[in-house]
Motif scaffolding. Structure first.
Motif, short mmCIF file in Angstrom:
data_model
loop_
_atom_site.label_atom_id
_atom_site.label_comp_id
_atom_site.label_asym_id
_atom_site.label_seq_id
_atom_site.Cartn_x
_atom_site.Cartn_y
_atom_site.Cartn_z
N MET A 199 -30.64 25.61 66.55
CA MET A 199 -31.96 25.60 66.84
C MET A 199 -32.75 26.11 65.89
SD MET A 199 -33.94 24.79 69.33
CE MET A 199 -35.58 25.15 69.80
N LEU A 200 -32.24 27.24 65.30
CA LEU A 200 -33.16 27.95 64.06
C LEU A 200 -33.23 26.84 62.86
CD1 LEU A 200 -32.35 31.54 64.16
CD2 LEU A 200 -34.41 30.53 64.60
N ALA A 201 -32.09 25.98 62.81
CA ALA A 201 -32.02 25.13 61.52
C ALA A 201 -33.08 24.07 61.84
CB ALA A 201 -30.52 24.48 61.45
N ILE A 202 -33.44 23.53 63.10
CA ILE A 202 -34.33 22.82 63.40
C ILE A 202 -35.86 23.31 63.07
CG2 ILE A 202 -35.66 21.25 65.10
CD1 ILE A 202 -32.70 21.02 66.45
N ALA A 203 -35.83 24.63 63.50
CA ALA A 203 -37.05 25.20 62.97
C ALA A 203 -37.32 25.24 61.65
CB ALA A 203 -37.28 26.73 63.72
N ALA A 204 -36.31 25.45 60.76
CA ALA A 204 -36.44 26.00 59.48
C ALA A 204 -36.72 24.28 58.68
CB ALA A 204 -35.04 26.11 58.77
N ALA A 205 -36.23 23.19 59.27
CA ALA A 205 -36.67 22.06 58.87
C ALA A 205 -38.00 21.64 59.07
CB ALA A 205 -35.92 20.82 59.40
N VAL A 206 -38.66 22.04 60.17
CA VAL A 206 -40.10 21.81 60.25
C VAL A 206 -40.91 22.75 59.46
CG1 VAL A 206 -41.82 22.08 62.20
CG2 VAL A 206 -39.69 21.18 62.84
N VAL A 207 -40.63 24.08 59.31
CA VAL A 207 -41.29 24.97 58.37
C VAL A 207 -41.22 24.31 57.04
CG1 VAL A 207 -41.24 27.15 57.25
CG2 VAL A 207 -41.12 26.97 59.94
N PHE A 208 -40.07 23.80 56.48
CA PHE A 208 -39.97 23.25 55.16
C PHE A 208 -40.96 22.17 55.15
CE2 PHE A 208 -35.42 25.12 54.59
CZ PHE A 208 -36.01 25.99 53.63
N GLY A 209 -41.12 21.23 55.80
CA GLY A 209 -42.01 20.30 55.83
C GLY A 209 -43.50 20.39 56.08
N LEU A 210 -43.64 21.48 56.82
CA LEU A 210 -45.16 21.83 56.80
C LEU A 210 -45.46 22.61 55.58
CD1 LEU A 210 -47.60 22.24 58.70
CD2 LEU A 210 -46.75 24.51 59.29
N GLY A 211 -44.59 23.41 54.73
CA GLY A 211 -44.79 23.87 53.57
C GLY A 211 -44.92 23.02 52.53
N PHE A 212 -44.08 21.89 52.48
CA PHE A 212 -44.11 20.98 51.44
C PHE A 212 -45.50 19.98 51.68
CE2 PHE A 212 -42.98 16.31 50.27
CZ PHE A 212 -42.73 16.44 49.16
N LEU A 213 -45.90 19.57 52.77
CA LEU A 213 -47.28 18.95 53.06
C LEU A 213 -48.34 20.24 52.54
CD1 LEU A 213 -48.41 16.78 54.36
CD2 LEU A 213 -48.77 18.19 56.43
N LEU A 214 -48.38 21.19 52.77
CA LEU A 214 -49.12 22.07 52.39
C LEU A 214 -49.23 22.09 50.67
CD1 LEU A 214 -49.31 25.25 54.68
CD2 LEU A 214 -50.96 23.39 54.58
N ASP A 215 -48.17 22.34 50.13
CA ASP A 215 -48.07 22.41 48.48
C ASP A 215 -48.56 20.91 47.99
OD1 ASP A 215 -47.32 23.51 46.35
OD2 ASP A 215 -45.48 22.41 46.28
N LEU A 216 -48.40 19.68 48.75
CA LEU A 216 -48.88 18.56 48.41
C LEU A 216 -50.27 18.33 48.17
CD1 LEU A 216 -46.42 15.76 49.69
CD2 LEU A 216 -46.64 16.65 47.41
N ILE A 217 -50.94 18.85 49.48
CA ILE A 217 -52.53 18.86 49.47
C ILE A 217 -53.01 20.05 48.99
CG2 ILE A 217 -52.46 17.13 51.25
CD1 ILE A 217 -52.87 19.40 53.16
N ASN A 218 -52.22 20.91 48.47
CA ASN A 218 -52.89 22.14 47.82
C ASN A 218 -53.77 22.98 48.50
OD1 ASN A 218 -52.47 23.93 45.53
ND2 ASN A 218 -54.23 22.91 44.20
N THR A 219 -53.24 23.35 49.86
CA THR A 219 -53.98 24.15 50.61
C THR A 219 -53.34 25.18 51.10
OG1 THR A 219 -55.43 23.80 52.47
CG2 THR A 219 -53.44 22.86 52.66
N ARG A 220 -54.19 26.18 52.01
CA ARG A 220 -53.62 27.51 52.44
C ARG A 220 -53.83 27.38 53.79
NH1 ARG A 220 -54.01 32.43 48.34
NH2 ARG A 220 -53.28 33.20 50.37
N LEU A 221 -53.03 28.16 54.72
CA LEU A 221 -53.10 28.26 56.06
C LEU A 221 -53.57 29.88 56.12
CD1 LEU A 221 -50.92 26.15 58.05
CD2 LEU A 221 -53.51 25.73 57.71
N GLY A 222 -54.70 30.41 55.82
CA GLY A 222 -54.78 31.88 55.92
C GLY A 222 -54.06 32.33 54.87
N PRO A 223 -53.34 33.50 55.16
CA PRO A 223 -52.55 33.92 53.96
C PRO A 223 -51.30 33.02 53.66
CG PRO A 223 -52.08 35.26 56.09
CD PRO A 223 -53.01 34.07 56.26
N LEU A 224 -50.95 32.19 54.15
CA LEU A 224 -49.64 31.53 54.00
C LEU A 224 -49.85 30.49 53.04
CD1 LEU A 224 -47.79 31.41 57.34
CD2 LEU A 224 -47.23 32.72 55.38
#
Length: 65
Positions: free
Chosen positions: A1-26
């Protein structure tokens, strides 16, 4: 279950890095580190479903006669 959550977090982080934006402090790097933490917890066995139990006396794939 944690591996699936990690995949979602990696995908969201990759998307944020591509569009060069921040979500609050993250940033994308923060999501990368969070994903690595989740993968490390998954590898240690935290959050797993536990040992599988079989019915019929624990015969596995072979049947006893």
């Amino acid at each position: 279950m944690l591996a699936i959550a990690a995949a979602v977090v990696f995908g969201l982080g990759f998307l944020l890095d591509l569009i060069n934006t921040r979500l609050g402090p993250l940033t994308g790097t923060g999501f990368l580190l969070l994903g690595l933490l989740l993968l490390a917890l998954h590898q240690t066995g935290i959050g797993s479903a536990g040992p599988r139990t079989t019915t019929g006396g624990g015969g596995g794939w072979r049947r006893r006669r």
